[in-house]
Design a protein around this motif. Sequence first.
Motif, mmCIF file in Angstrom:
data_model
loop_
_atom_site.group_PDB
_atom_site.id
_atom_site.type_symbol
_atom_site.label_atom_id
_atom_site.label_comp_id
_atom_site.label_asym_id
_atom_site.label_seq_id
_atom_site.Cartn_x
_atom_site.Cartn_y
_atom_site.Cartn_z
ATOM 1 N N GLU A 20 -8.294 45.221 4.636
ATOM 2 C CA GLU A 20 -9.693 45.159 5.121
ATOM 3 C C GLU A 20 -10.488 44.101 4.356
ATOM 4 O O GLU A 20 -11.244 43.331 4.939
ATOM 5 N N GLN A 21 -10.273 44.064 3.024
ATOM 6 C CA GLN A 21 -10.985 43.063 2.214
ATOM 7 C C GLN A 21 -10.604 41.648 2.636
ATOM 8 O O GLN A 21 -11.445 40.762 2.693
ATOM 9 N N ALA A 22 -9.322 41.459 2.911
ATOM 10 C CA ALA A 22 -8.854 40.130 3.313
ATOM 11 C C ALA A 22 -9.525 39.719 4.627
ATOM 12 O O ALA A 22 -10.006 38.591 4.775
ATOM 13 N N GLU A 23 -9.588 40.673 5.572
ATOM 14 C CA GLU A 23 -10.203 40.359 6.872
ATOM 15 C C GLU A 23 -11.686 40.042 6.708
ATOM 16 O O GLU A 23 -12.209 39.107 7.302
ATOM 17 N N GLN A 24 -12.337 40.829 5.837
ATOM 18 C CA GLN A 24 -13.764 40.606 5.593
ATOM 19 C C GLN A 24 -13.991 39.219 4.963
ATOM 20 O O GLN A 24 -14.896 38.484 5.350
ATOM 21 N N ALA A 25 -13.117 38.883 3.985
ATOM 22 C CA ALA A 25 -13.264 37.581 3.310
ATOM 23 C C ALA A 25 -13.076 36.438 4.304
ATOM 24 O O ALA A 25 -13.787 35.435 4.253
ATOM 25 N N ILE A 26 -12.132 36.611 5.229
ATOM 26 C CA ILE A 26 -11.899 35.576 6.245
ATOM 27 C C ILE A 26 -13.145 35.423 7.124
ATOM 28 O O ILE A 26 -13.630 34.310 7.353
ATOM 29 N N ARG A 27 -13.701 36.565 7.550
ATOM 30 C CA ARG A 27 -14.910 36.501 8.404
ATOM 31 C C ARG A 27 -16.034 35.783 7.668
ATOM 32 O O ARG A 27 -16.702 34.915 8.216
ATOM 33 N N GLU A 28 -16.224 36.142 6.391
ATOM 34 C CA GLU A 28 -17.340 35.552 5.632
ATOM 35 C C GLU A 28 -17.158 34.056 5.408
ATOM 36 O O GLU A 28 -18.106 33.286 5.478
ATOM 37 N N ARG A 29 -15.923 33.674 5.159
ATOM 38 C CA ARG A 29 -15.677 32.231 4.971
ATOM 39 C C ARG A 29 -15.934 31.475 6.274
ATOM 40 O O ARG A 29 -16.450 30.373 6.267
ATOM 41 N N GLN A 30 -15.566 32.124 7.397
ATOM 42 C CA GLN A 30 -15.738 31.420 8.679
ATOM 43 C C GLN A 30 -17.208 31.285 9.061
ATOM 44 O O GLN A 30 -17.587 30.331 9.720
ATOM 45 N N ILE A 31 -18.034 32.225 8.573
ATOM 46 C CA ILE A 31 -19.480 32.102 8.828
ATOM 47 C C ILE A 31 -20.016 30.920 8.014
ATOM 48 O O ILE A 31 -20.781 30.103 8.499
#
Length: 254
Positions: free
Chosen positions: A235-246
Amino acid sequence: MYSCRDYNFFTISGNLATQYPQAVGWAMASAIKGDSRIATAWVGEGSSAEGDFHAAMTFAAVYNAPVVMNVVNNQWAISSFSGFAGAERSTFANRAVGYGIAGIRVDGNDALAVYAATRWAANRARANGGPTLIEHFTYRAEGHSTSDDPGAYRSAHEREEWPLGDPIMRLKRHLIALGEWSVEQHTAMDAELVDLVKAATKEAEKNGILGHGLHHPFHTMFEDVYKELPWHLEEQAEQAIRERQIKWPEWKPE
Ligand SMILES: Cc1ncc(C[n+]2csc(CCOP(=O)(O)OP(=O)(O)O)c2C)c(N)n1
């Protein structure tokens, strides 16, 4: 933090002193498996005030683990003087005594003394004689790191007043006096080592340097701790990916 299985180099963790119980556990495992290998670990004198130091000492004593524990007493834990870790009450080597462990204090700037004490302790561990704590008494002449300014918390003259000298210079003078070494050999070795370090730095920089972006596949940040990635890290990895893409819409995880 680096590690190398081929050379039996077990990675340390960023959390101070955790390598101590890990080394004791590694030594216990080695003894239980009937393996002949022993373990050794280092902490600074400041880190000896961590609970992990004491947990490790207890287990090392109780299980007679084949381990050599080193305290590098360079008298400073960043800006904290060694007195904060108890240096003015007793030596760090003396702490071993309360645990029933052999404790030795050596001049940490005398390479031959360090070698002799370490060899003694290693042979003792190999012969099932038990753990040893070695305090290496030394001094940190420079800052703790490039972001540390010792001028902010200690006298500018302290460095010059340190009486035990530079370990490399001392060994050099000693070996030259014995006729085992020469100024020419030393100069040649210095040049050779400068080249070696430059080449190693170049090689290491291939893995990436700060400020030049990620060089490792993004997901590796979450790997290599658990055999299977637990759900909360996924979940943390997915969240980090979303945040980087923003932040960087162009960015894509490798
Ligand atoms: C548990 C923990 N607390 C704080 C830190 C931050 N920290 C990194 S190095 C350091 C000082 C360590 O001093 P010492 O143990 O004397 O070792 P030295 O660096 O002087 O060799 C601190 C407080 C950390 N890495 N881990």
